[in-house]
Motif scaffolding. Structure first.
Motif, PDB file in Angstrom:
ATOM      1  N   SER A  53       0.809  -1.220   0.000  1.00 41.57           N
ATOM      2  CA  SER A  53       0.000   0.000   0.000  1.00 41.57           C
ATOM      3  C   SER A  53       0.845   1.275   0.000  1.00 41.57           C
ATOM      4  O   SER A  53       0.552   2.205  -0.768  1.00 41.57           O
ATOM      5  CB  SER A  53      -0.963   0.006   1.188  1.00 41.57           C
ATOM      6  N   PRO A  54       1.898   1.373   0.836  1.00 43.99           N
ATOM      7  CA  PRO A  54       2.700   2.605   0.796  1.00 43.99           C
ATOM      8  C   PRO A  54       3.335   2.852  -0.570  1.00 43.99           C
ATOM      9  O   PRO A  54       3.346   3.989  -1.059  1.00 43.99           O
ATOM     10  CB  PRO A  54       3.764   2.367   1.878  1.00 43.99           C
ATOM     11  N   ARG A  55       3.856   1.805  -1.193  1.00 39.86           N
ATOM     12  CA  ARG A  55       4.492   1.973  -2.511  1.00 39.86           C
ATOM     13  C   ARG A  55       3.470   2.424  -3.552  1.00 39.86           C
ATOM     14  O   ARG A  55       3.740   3.305  -4.375  1.00 39.86           O
ATOM     15  CB  ARG A  55       5.160   0.668  -2.947  1.00 39.86           C
ATOM     16  N   LEU A  56       2.281   1.830  -3.518  1.00 42.07           N
ATOM     17  CA  LEU A  56       1.248   2.209  -4.480  1.00 42.07           C
ATOM     18  C   LEU A  56       0.769   3.638  -4.236  1.00 42.07           C
ATOM     19  O   LEU A  56       0.528   4.394  -5.185  1.00 42.07           O
ATOM     20  CB  LEU A  56       0.075   1.236  -4.395  1.00 42.07           C
ATOM     21  N   ALA A  57       0.616   4.004  -2.967  1.00 42.03           N
ATOM     22  CA  ALA A  57       0.165   5.362  -2.646  1.00 42.03           C
ATOM     23  C   ALA A  57       1.165   6.397  -3.153  1.00 42.03           C
ATOM     24  O   ALA A  57       0.784   7.407  -3.756  1.00 42.03           O
ATOM     25  CB  ALA A  57      -0.035   5.501  -1.145  1.00 42.03           C
ATOM     26  N   ILE A  58       2.444   6.145  -2.928  1.00 36.66           N
ATOM     27  CA  ILE A  58       3.475   7.076  -3.385  1.00 36.66           C
ATOM     28  C   ILE A  58       3.533   7.091  -4.906  1.00 36.66           C
ATOM     29  O   ILE A  58       3.735   8.151  -5.530  1.00 36.66           O
ATOM     30  CB  ILE A  58       4.831   6.702  -2.775  1.00 36.66           C
TER      31      ILE A  58
END
Length: 250
Positions: A164-169
């Motif tokens: 999720s963090p990688r996709l959000a960024i």
């Protein structure tokens, strides 16, 4: 010998009246402050009482100190007709400044716009790229967004899945974040970045801290205006809640 800078002298001068103000407060109020109470302001109260607008653990409250300064009562003050005399001071001294601070923090967060900039209503949505309910809300809001009545500002977070963090960024850093988010929610997942820009990592951490500060623990986390106050909601809203958050259906 090194002389103190002008800024330090100014801060020292400012600290003196603040310290004196704290010491001048009645002993019961000082005792409550030592236990974690925050005093936001003083106001006139009837019956020889001194009123103080305060908060503790995010909860606004009024404290009334007796004329002798030796006792305090926490709670609402009502008149002979049952009118709550605590509501207006709390709105003015606690809730209004807190709402203004929250609006500014939301405006300064890392968000992706969905809808026209001149939309009459703005709703902030804490959105995780892996959240199925965020996707449902995105689709349910299309009539309001496409009519130009609402702009959703997706404050991106990464809390649900490992990626999720990688996709959000990756969404925040896209050439066209709005188009990338729309495609992602329509079923075309964003291509994750190999290397994550450091400033976007820091922005995502700040989004997480803001979400926690607002007491939101689920996505979508919604922040919207309810008359003259800010309100929050979590999860996919019901049909009735949708119209409360977004306005009358177009």
């Amino acid at each position: 010998m090194r002389q103190p800078s002008r800024s330090r002298l100014a801060l020292a001068a400012l600290a003196l009246p603040l310290a004196a103000l704290a010491e001048s407060r009645p002993p019961p109020l000082q005792a409550l402050e030592a236990q974690g109470l925050t005093v936001h302001g003083r106001f006139a109260a009837p019956g020889g009482l001194d009123g103080y607008a305060a908060s503790a653990n995010g909860q606004a409250m009024t404290v009334f100190v007796t004329a002798d300064g030796e006792h305090a009562v926490i709670g609402n003050l009502v008149d002979a007709e049952g009118n709550n005399l605590s509501a207006a001071p709390l709105d003015r001294l606690v809730r209004a400044p807190r709402d203004a601070e929250t609006r500014q923090a939301l405006a300064d967060s890392a968000w992706i716009a969905d809808g026209r900039d001149d939309a009459e209503r703005i709703v902030y949505v804490f959105t995780d790229p892996n959240c199925p309910y965020c996707r449902r809300f995105f689709r349910a809001a299309r009539p309001w967004v496409e009519a130009g009545e609402v702009q959703l500002r997706h404050v991106m977070v990464g809390i649900l899945e490992r990626d999720s963090p990688r996709l959000a960024i990756s969404l925040l850093a896209a050439d066209d974040p709005s188009a990338a988010l729309a495609a992602h929610e329509a079923g075309t997942p964003v291509e994750p970045l190999d290397a994550l820009p450091r400033h976007w990592e820091l922005a995502l951490q700040e989004n997480h801290a803001l979400m926690e500060r607002l007491g939101l623990v689920a996505t979508p986390g919604l922040v919207y205006r309810d008359e003259d106050r800010l309100a929050t909601a979590q999860g996919m809203p019901s049909e009735a809640a949708l119209t409360k958050i977004l306005g009358p259906r177009p």
